[in-house]
Design a protein around this motif. Structure first.
Motif, PDB file in Angstrom:
ATOM      1  N   ALA A 206       0.827  -1.211   0.000  1.00 45.15           N
ATOM      2  CA  ALA A 206       0.000   0.000   0.000  1.00 45.15           C
ATOM      3  C   ALA A 206       0.860   1.259   0.000  1.00 45.15           C
ATOM      4  O   ALA A 206       0.562   2.239  -0.701  1.00 45.15           O
ATOM      5  CB  ALA A 206      -0.926  -0.009   1.211  1.00 45.15           C
TER       6      ALA A 206
ATOM      7  N   LEU B 103      -0.793   4.883  -1.160  1.00 42.84           N
ATOM      8  CA  LEU B 103      -1.894   5.192  -0.251  1.00 42.84           C
ATOM      9  C   LEU B 103      -1.384   5.992   0.940  1.00 42.84           C
ATOM     10  O   LEU B 103      -0.255   5.821   1.391  1.00 42.84           O
ATOM     11  CB  LEU B 103      -2.565   3.912   0.240  1.00 42.84           C
ATOM     12  CG  LEU B 103      -3.262   3.028  -0.801  1.00 42.84           C
ATOM     13  CD1 LEU B 103      -3.990   1.886  -0.118  1.00 42.84           C
ATOM     14  CD2 LEU B 103      -4.235   3.837  -1.655  1.00 42.84           C
ATOM     15  N   GLU B 104      -2.245   6.857   1.477  1.00 40.27           N
ATOM     16  CA  GLU B 104      -1.870   7.637   2.635  1.00 40.27           C
ATOM     17  C   GLU B 104      -2.000   6.794   3.913  1.00 40.27           C
ATOM     18  O   GLU B 104      -2.636   5.743   3.916  1.00 40.27           O
ATOM     19  CB  GLU B 104      -2.722   8.908   2.751  1.00 40.27           C
ATOM     20  CG  GLU B 104      -4.216   8.669   2.817  1.00 40.27           C
ATOM     21  CD  GLU B 104      -4.886   8.650   1.446  1.00 40.27           C
ATOM     22  OE1 GLU B 104      -6.109   8.871   1.414  1.00 40.27           O
ATOM     23  OE2 GLU B 104      -4.193   8.408   0.432  1.00 40.27           O
TER      24      GLU B 104
ATOM     25  N   ARG C 101      -5.399   5.294   5.314  1.00 43.16           N
ATOM     26  CA  ARG C 101      -5.933   4.169   4.534  1.00 43.16           C
ATOM     27  C   ARG C 101      -5.088   2.909   4.741  1.00 43.16           C
ATOM     28  O   ARG C 101      -5.611   1.786   4.777  1.00 43.16           O
ATOM     29  CB  ARG C 101      -5.995   4.538   3.053  1.00 43.16           C
ATOM     30  CG  ARG C 101      -7.057   5.582   2.735  1.00 43.16           C
ATOM     31  CD  ARG C 101      -6.976   6.053   1.296  1.00 43.16           C
ATOM     32  NE  ARG C 101      -7.341   5.019   0.336  1.00 43.16           N
ATOM     33  CZ  ARG C 101      -7.295   5.204  -0.998  1.00 43.16           C
ATOM     34  NH1 ARG C 101      -6.874   6.362  -1.483  1.00 43.16           N
ATOM     35  NH2 ARG C 101      -7.645   4.227  -1.808  1.00 43.16           N
TER      36      ARG C 101
ATOM     37  N   ARG D 143     -12.199  -1.898  -4.577  1.00 47.45           N
ATOM     38  CA  ARG D 143     -11.267  -0.934  -3.994  1.00 47.45           C
ATOM     39  C   ARG D 143      -9.828  -1.437  -4.136  1.00 47.45           C
ATOM     40  O   ARG D 143      -9.567  -2.645  -4.029  1.00 47.45           O
ATOM     41  CB  ARG D 143     -11.575  -0.707  -2.516  1.00 47.45           C
ATOM     42  CG  ARG D 143     -12.897   0.018  -2.263  1.00 47.45           C
ATOM     43  CD  ARG D 143     -12.883   0.636  -0.880  1.00 47.45           C
ATOM     44  NE  ARG D 143     -11.841   1.639  -0.747  1.00 47.45           N
ATOM     45  CZ  ARG D 143     -12.019   2.947  -0.948  1.00 47.45           C
ATOM     46  NH1 ARG D 143     -13.204   3.413  -1.323  1.00 47.45           N
ATOM     47  NH2 ARG D 143     -11.009   3.783  -0.788  1.00 47.45           N
TER      48      ARG D 143
ATOM     49  N   GLU E 225      -7.486  -1.209  -2.029  1.00 45.45           N
ATOM     50  CA  GLU E 225      -7.083  -1.858  -0.783  1.00 45.45           C
ATOM     51  C   GLU E 225      -7.450  -3.347  -0.783  1.00 45.45           C
ATOM     52  O   GLU E 225      -6.687  -4.180  -0.268  1.00 45.45           O
ATOM     53  CB  GLU E 225      -7.740  -1.176   0.427  1.00 45.45           C
ATOM     54  CG  GLU E 225      -7.278   0.243   0.686  1.00 45.45           C
ATOM     55  CD  GLU E 225      -8.185   1.274   0.033  1.00 45.45           C
ATOM     56  OE1 GLU E 225      -8.203   2.427   0.517  1.00 45.45           O
ATOM     57  OE2 GLU E 225      -8.858   0.932  -0.970  1.00 45.45           O
TER      58      GLU E 225
END
Length: 374
Positions: free
Chosen positions: A148, A153-154, A157, A241, A243
């Motif tokens: 991630a 991604l931040e 998240r 998503r 994720e």
């Protein structure tokens, strides 16, 4: 140490690194974490003489004091597994501490991976021979947060994704080890349990008061496929998503390098080659690429043979045109070194010839090799 207990039969296996230190009845260290049991006689002696330090399952306190110690993934490994087991039990039992346990475990994993990234990745490969279901779940969480971060991604998240990775297979925990140890075809009932496990995990989490919408959506979608062939909804493309795809790929990679009763494990080289093909229709192309970038050609924890014929373990990924970094443990003539010697594989003499897959993994003192204090 008067809190040591006997090692239960089945807790240790031939050819697999010890997950914790083994003591005698007086508290003296017999074998350190990373030692590999070579014979049935050794195994029997450990069950007869060996002791280990059990962990107490304690309810999280309202006031949590920040643990500022240096993170050592190897020393922390038993605690992480213990905390994972306690967290999943709390969720299943609808314990009010479930949310706090999950949050604390997620933070510990993220901090460990941030402070000791190469050693954290090494855990996945050093213990991938025959991991328990709890170990596999921990590996999913570790890999997910690395992928991630590489994907972009931040942090918030990534935190939610890590928590999802720790709980997505909650419903499979009671049966996963049995399924992995069986070489028979799955029954219809077993297939049904597998297909329903995302829904059952979500139900358990909601009942335990854990209702983060993003987290539940990741769990619901982590067996969907971009080409529409997944389950339970048959979603496709951007309906899924990123994720969820990251978690799915983490699970898939761990399955590739893990030995099961019904198939052999892939070498890291074979697994990387297969991951490279998965950008074609099953995942967003950037996600398999992110995993390959995280691993590098020779991930930490993998045994390799160098051009000078030494065998060593990869301890660090390349940095600014140097590396990968290897600690040589076996000499060119097959003799075991009494210590270790650091090799920079970018140097011609120490170029990596290939991955080593010995019948039985050599014993190693993981904390010492990765430079952590005792």
């Amino acid at each position: 140490m008067n809190n040591l207990v006997r090692i239960a039969p089945g807790a240790l296996e031939l050819g697999r690194p010890l997950p914790w230190n083994v003591y005698d009845a007086n508290g003296n260290v017999l074998l350190r974490q990373g030692y590999v049991i070579q014979t049935d006689t050794q195994l029997e002696q450990l069950f007869e003489r060996g002791r280990f330090k059990p962990r107490k399952i304690e309810r999280p306190q309202d006031e949590v004091v920040e643990d500022t110690r240096q993170r050592n993934p190897f020393a922390d490994y038993p605690d992480l597994l213990h905390s994972l087991e306690a967290t999943l039990e709390a969720i299943t039992d609808h314990d009010p501490s479930a949310q706090k346990r999950l949050t604390g475990l997620t933070r510990m994993i993220m901090r460990t991976c941030a402070e000791a990234p190469d050693a954290s990745l090494a855990l996945v490969h050093l213990y991938s021979i025959g991991p328990t279901v709890l170990e596999q779940v921990l590996f999913h969480a570790i890999l997910s947060q690395f992928i991630a971060r590489q994907f972009g991604l931040e942090d918030n998240r990534i935190s939610v994704l890590t928590a999802a990775a720790l709980t997505a297979n909650l419903a499979l925990v009671p049966v996963a080890d049995q399924l992995n140890a069986s070489n028979k075809l799955l029954t219809d009932d077993q297939r049904g349990v597998i297909r329903r496990h995302p829904t059952r995990a979500i139900q358990a989490l909601k009942t335990a008061g854990i209702d983060n919408k993003l987290m539940l959506r990741i769990i619901a979608q982590h067996h969907e496929q971009a080409d529409g062939s997944g389950y339970p909804e048959g979603l496709s493309g951007t309906e899924i998503r990123p994720e969820a795809e990251i978690l799915a790929l983490s699970e898939r990679y761990v399955a590739m390098i893990t030995k099961r009763a019904y198939r052999n494990r892939l070498t890291v080289t074979e697994a990387r080659r297969l991951v490279a093909t998965l950008a074609d229709g099953k995942y967003r192309p950037a996600i398999p690429k992110a995993l390959l970038q995280v691993l590098g050609e020779f991930p930490p924890g993998v045994l390799v043979r160098l051009d000078n014929n030494e065998v060593g373990v990869v301890t660090g990924r390349p940095v600014r045109a140097r590396g990968p970094f290897v600690k040589a443990i076996i000499g060119p003539r097959g003799n075991r070194y009494s210590g270790t010697f650091e090799r920079d594989a970018s140097v011609l003499e120490f170029n990596i010839r290939g991955v080593e897959e010995p019948e039985i993994m050599p014993s190693m003192d993981f904390s010492r090799i990765w430079g952590f204090s005792a």
